[in-house]
Design an enzyme around this catalytic site. Structure first.
Site, mmCIF file in Angstrom:
data_model
loop_
_atom_site.group_PDB
_atom_site.id
_atom_site.type_symbol
_atom_site.label_atom_id
_atom_site.label_comp_id
_atom_site.label_asym_id
_atom_site.label_seq_id
_atom_site.Cartn_x
_atom_site.Cartn_y
_atom_site.Cartn_z
ATOM 1 N N ILE A 179 0.819 -1.214 0.000
ATOM 2 C CA ILE A 179 0.000 0.000 0.000
ATOM 3 C C ILE A 179 0.851 1.261 0.000
ATOM 4 O O ILE A 179 0.346 2.369 -0.218
ATOM 5 C CB ILE A 179 -0.970 -0.012 1.210
ATOM 6 C CG1 ILE A 179 -2.216 0.842 0.931
ATOM 7 C CG2 ILE A 179 -0.258 0.431 2.483
ATOM 8 C CD1 ILE A 179 -3.113 0.306 -0.142
ATOM 9 N N ALA B 228 -12.932 -6.231 7.284
ATOM 10 C CA ALA B 228 -13.074 -7.046 8.491
ATOM 11 C C ALA B 228 -14.007 -6.387 9.505
ATOM 12 O O ALA B 228 -14.259 -6.950 10.572
ATOM 13 C CB ALA B 228 -11.713 -7.292 9.125
ATOM 14 N N ARG C 270 9.548 -4.079 -6.730
ATOM 15 C CA ARG C 270 9.141 -5.294 -6.009
ATOM 16 C C ARG C 270 9.535 -6.590 -6.698
ATOM 17 O O ARG C 270 9.533 -7.644 -6.056
ATOM 18 C CB ARG C 270 7.629 -5.269 -5.774
ATOM 19 C CG ARG C 270 7.161 -4.055 -4.984
ATOM 20 C CD ARG C 270 7.890 -3.915 -3.653
ATOM 21 N NE ARG C 270 7.355 -2.806 -2.855
ATOM 22 C CZ ARG C 270 7.752 -2.494 -1.627
ATOM 23 N NH1 ARG C 270 8.723 -3.194 -1.069
ATOM 24 N NH2 ARG C 270 7.211 -1.489 -0.975
#
Length: 301
Positions: A111, A123, A223
């Site tokens: 993020i 959640a 990444r």
């Protein structure tokens, strides 16, 4: 298991219902649509939707209708020119929306790339599944002695077994307590938004992540790099394969100039020129810091 039989049935249904379109499509990406690519032990990456292809990049660069007037000999050559000279805007004409299932600690790294649209599983609204990332034994490593944010020697034998037992036991215990705290089975309990605070960072979450190609390349450059943390790197490498099939010319240029290339500072360029002219250049007379010099030597000897 990355997906349930019900989810696979939904994927099969979606793929069995093609619709005609006048928009540009990429045959390579069409093959990936809705397909779940497993990552780690319970994770996945799948393409939900996309827009554009290699031709969309060159069309935007020429700002024209259809194929336009070609000022460069071919689309591949133009794309390589754009990538080589850091002309990023034409790559923003392509977009992709991924469905990603990933451990929370990986999501918190992910993020940090704030140039995408994200919607994560809630959640507060739903109960999270009992699924945790437990590393394979070969991924258990001690802290690096030379890199404050990296891994060092792989754990072996009794030490590896001890760590794995702790990871499994802590994950299961915390989820047992999560279930016990929830407002269900006639007890008052805690609201879901509070009960989730006890869950570990290796529990799995899911999100939709929509990004343009320019910012996807930036994400993948960081990444998919060998120095990136293994867990997020596995997702990036999976996405590299998808992107290669989607925009083959653009990905080849990205692989050549970004993944496989390197950038030199002005001091690095000067040091390289001095070396080529036969001069002996050291860290002391290069003007570089020790850290930059180590990186320079790693690349150029």
């Amino acid at each position: 298991m990355p997906i349930t039989p019900e989810q696979q049935a939904q994927i099969d249904e979606q793929r069995a219902s093609p619709r005609p379109t006048l928009r540009a499509v990429s045959p390579g990406m069409e093959a990936h649509l809705y397909q779940a690519h497993p990552v780690l032990d319970h994770g996945l990456v799948r393409v939900i939707d996309y827009m554009g292809d290699d031709a969309a990049i060159t069309q935007a660069a020429r700002v024209s209708y259809g194929r336009g007037t070609k000022s460069v000999s071919n689309d591949e050559g133009l794309i390589r020119y754009l990538m080589r000279h850091w002309h990023s805007t034409p790559f923003e004409m392509c977009e992709v929306k991924f469905h990603v299932k990933l451990p929370v600690f990986v999501a918190r790294q992910w993020i940090r790339h704030r140039t995408a649209n994200v919607n994560e599983y809630s959640a507060r609204y739903s109960i999270l599944d009992r699924e945790f990332y437990i590393p394979a034994p070969e991924q258990l490593a001690a802290q690096s002695t030379v890199n404050n944010q990296g891994r060092g020697q792989v754990l072996e034998g009794d030490e590896a077994a001890r760590v794995l037992d702790i990871l499994r036991e802590d994950a299961m215990r915390s989820y047992d307590h999560y279930e016990a705290m929830l407002s269900q089975d006639g007890q008052q309990g805690l609201a879901r938004e509070l009960a989730r605070m006890n869950l570990p960072a290796n529990i799995y979450t899911q999100w939709y992540w929509k990004v343009d190609l320019h910012n996807l390349f930036h994400f993948l450059r960081l990444r998919a790099d060998a120095h990136a943390q293994y867990e997020i790197r596995t997702y990036a490498e999976t996405m590299c394969g998808i992107t290669r099939d989607w925009v083959p010319f653009a990905y080849a240029a990205f692989e050549d100039y970004r993944l496989g290339g390197m950038q030199l500072s002005a001091k690095g360029v000067e040091a390289l020129k001095r070396r080529l002219s036969g001069e002996t250049v050291t860290q002391e007379n290069s003007g570089m810091s020790k850290g930059e010099w180590r990186e320079f030597e790693a690349a150029w000897g």
